[in-house]
Each structure stands twice: as structure tokens, then as C-alpha cells.
Design an enzyme around this catalytic site. Sequence first.
Site, PDB file in Angstrom:
ATOM      1  CB  SER A  30      66.799  40.785  52.375  1.00 44.63           C
ATOM      2  OG  SER A  30      66.963  41.558  51.245  1.00 44.63           O
ATOM      3  CG  HIS A  61      66.347  38.876  47.303  1.00 45.45           C
ATOM      4  ND1 HIS A  61      65.055  39.193  47.555  1.00 45.45           N
ATOM      5  CD2 HIS A  61      67.091  39.769  47.976  1.00 45.45           C
ATOM      6  CE1 HIS A  61      64.996  40.245  48.345  1.00 45.45           C
ATOM      7  NE2 HIS A  61      66.235  40.620  48.625  1.00 45.45           N
ATOM      8  CG  HIS A  83      65.785  44.969  45.304  1.00 47.29           C
ATOM      9  ND1 HIS A  83      65.967  43.621  45.153  1.00 47.29           N
ATOM     10  CD2 HIS A  83      65.307  45.168  46.554  1.00 47.29           C
ATOM     11  CE1 HIS A  83      65.622  43.017  46.283  1.00 47.29           C
ATOM     12  NE2 HIS A  83      65.216  43.923  47.143  1.00 47.29           N
ATOM     13  CE1 TYR A  85      69.957  45.645  45.103  1.00 49.95           C
ATOM     14  CE2 TYR A  85      68.424  46.834  46.497  1.00 49.95           C
ATOM     15  CZ  TYR A  85      69.079  45.673  46.160  1.00 49.95           C
ATOM     16  OH  TYR A  85      68.846  44.534  46.879  1.00 49.95           O
ATOM     17  CD  GLU A  86      67.786  43.009  41.794  1.00 51.76           C
ATOM     18  OE1 GLU A  86      68.142  41.895  41.417  1.00 51.76           O
ATOM     19  OE2 GLU A  86      66.646  43.253  42.221  1.00 51.76           O
ATOM     20  CB  ALA A 113      65.556  43.061  55.430  1.00 58.39           C
ATOM     21  CG  MET A 211      67.860  49.813  49.844  1.00 59.52           C
ATOM     22  SD  MET A 211      69.430  49.010  49.461  1.00 59.52           S
ATOM     23  CE  MET A 211      70.437  49.552  50.861  1.00 59.52           C
ATOM     24  CB  SER A 212      62.302  46.447  48.662  1.00 57.39           C
ATOM     25  OG  SER A 212      61.918  46.164  49.993  1.00 57.39           O
ATOM     26  CG  ASN A 235      70.329  47.122  59.559  1.00 56.47           C
ATOM     27  OD1 ASN A 235      69.614  46.482  58.778  1.00 56.47           O
ATOM     28  ND2 ASN A 235      70.638  48.384  59.358  1.00 56.47           N
ATOM     29  CG  HIS A 247      73.219  42.054  52.307  1.00 58.45           C
ATOM     30  ND1 HIS A 247      71.973  42.638  52.386  1.00 58.45           N
ATOM     31  CD2 HIS A 247      73.018  40.850  51.699  1.00 58.45           C
ATOM     32  CE1 HIS A 247      71.068  41.826  51.836  1.00 58.45           C
ATOM     33  NE2 HIS A 247      71.682  40.746  51.425  1.00 58.45           N
TER      34      HIS A 247
HETATM   35  N1  HPA Z   1      69.084  50.670  55.042  1.00 55.41           N
HETATM   36  C1  HPA Z   1      68.462  50.395  53.868  1.00 55.41           C
HETATM   37  N2  HPA Z   1      67.961  49.197  53.587  1.00 55.41           N
HETATM   38  C2  HPA Z   1      68.078  48.247  54.513  1.00 55.41           C
HETATM   39  C3  HPA Z   1      68.706  48.459  55.747  1.00 55.41           C
HETATM   40  C4  HPA Z   1      69.235  49.744  56.026  1.00 55.41           C
HETATM   41  O1  HPA Z   1      69.809  50.027  57.083  1.00 55.41           O
HETATM   42  N3  HPA Z   1      68.647  47.285  56.431  1.00 55.41           N
HETATM   43  C5  HPA Z   1      67.998  46.390  55.634  1.00 55.41           C
HETATM   44  N4  HPA Z   1      67.646  46.967  54.472  1.00 55.41           N
END
Ligand code: HPA
Length: 274
Positions: A30, A61, A83, A85-86, A113, A211-212, A235, A247
Site C-alpha cells: 500500500s 493499489h 488481499h 480481506y477482498e 505497509a 494484512m498481507s 502508523n 487508511h
Molecule cells: N494494522 C494492520 N494492517 C496495517 C496497519 C495496521 O495498523 N497499518 C498498515 N497496515
Amino acid sequence: MSDMEMYRNAADFISSRINEWPQIAIVLGSGLGPLANEVQQPVEIDYADIPGFPETTVMGHAGKLIYGMLGGKRVLAMKGRFHYYEGHDISKVVFHIRVFKLLGISNLLVTNAAGGINTSFRPGDLMLITDHISFFAPSPLRGKNLDEFGPRFPDMCNAYDPELIEMAAEVGKKRGLSLRKGIYAFTQGPMFETPAEIRALRIMGADAVGMSTVPEVITARHCGIRVLGISCITNMAAGILRQKLDHTEVIDTAKKVEKDFTGLVKDILKQWKL
Ligand code: HPA
């Protein structure tokens, strides 16, 4: 059509569009897609044109394969990944990895990310992934084993190649970057974690969460592809610095580290021994 035929069709399609064999595949996370703009003599292939490739649906993406030269290597970069989650089946999330294998690729750089769990981390840090924790989603190897790719019970020790990690750490040092090293925990998403989940993951030994990546790495290791993984800590994870995650913070931080990240990756590719 068998699964094997699907992988082969996709690989045949890609190889019909490029002249030479790629040496290193790169999956861009991301907000990290701009690295693909640095690829020289690029050949772009839309995922939509590749037989069997899933569609990407996430902001930040794109959905293109980019073949060309980067850091003196022939690379095949994925701008946008799939992903869990998609809503894709887990086997679709890793479809590209097996296609890479059939294209003769045995080296993979995965990027993402991630949220920082280790409280000494800060947004904007880059982390070399040393290992992962993946208890929260089905394995991409679930189902009938495809012996053409690898064994039923593959080893996951040193999933992230120790030599590549050390090489990348050296490159980072030479560039004056203080790279982190740490363990990446995979969560299904798409919701960010709760503060309680982050505390639990910290106790389990995780330094970052995302998440990847992990399904791709498992699939790559199954078929003997060497892996280097880099997380951009976009973050701090839930409940550490603030009580709300978003996001846009992920994309904004990724944008801020774009120059460091691009320079680092190019130098890593230069030093990457095939
Ligand atoms: N959690 C899960 N996935 C992420 C995060 C997070 O804080 N930041 C970027 N991808």
C-alpha cells in the site's frame, strides 16, 4: 481446467509480453507503488489482461505488472496485490507467486505497509522482516498439495533469507538509514486490530502487524523461492499513540518515506546476488 493449467496460462501470457526472463519479482505494498515508476524500459501488463489473475480493489493499489530494469536487475514488479480481506479465496491471494515460479523466478522482494507494535518503532521506519506469525487465517497451501511446486509439509524456518536480511541491513547502513528488524504478524483484516489484539500480538512476539505478505511468503517458500521482506511502518498499531486508525495515515506515511524506500530498494537490488 486444472490449477496447474491456470498457472501455466498466466505465465505463458506474461512471457509472451516480455522478451527476457525476470530475475527478481517485487510485490509493492500500500502506497509503495511509486517505486514501479523507476523501472527502466518498462513493459506494463494490466492484471485484467492476464488469464486467471484476480482483480484488485484497494485504494493505493493499482493492478499492473511492470517488467523492466531496476538496480541493474531484470525485475517483474507487482503494483497492487491481492488481499484475503477482498474476498478472494486464499489460493487466489497467492496466485501470482506460482506464476512467478513458472516464469523461472527464484528471488522475491515483498513489501508492505504495517502497523508498529514494538513501541520503540515510529511511523516512517522501515523494518526488515525476520520472521512472521500467522495463526489467524487459513494457509494458502490448504487443499491438495501440488507436488510440482513443493512438499506437503514445507519447512518455514528461515522463511526470510538470513543472507538477504544481512545484505539489506548493510545497504541500509551505507545509506544512513536506521533500519529496524522484526517479526510481522498477519491479520485477516479489513478492520484494523483492537488495542487488546495489539497487546496480545506484542506478548506473542510481534513487532509489526499487517494484512498481507504472509500468504505470499508461505507460497514462495513452498516452491523454493528466496524471500526478502520489508515493512514500512506507516502508523503505530491500535491503542499505542492514539485511539483511532485510518487508511489515509497509511498512505500519507508511505508517501513520506517514498524517497528513502526507493533508494534503499534500488541499492538492495544492486547488491542482490542471484
Ligand atoms: N494494522 C494492520 N494492517 C496495517 C496497519 C495496521 O495498523 N497499518 C498498515 N497496515
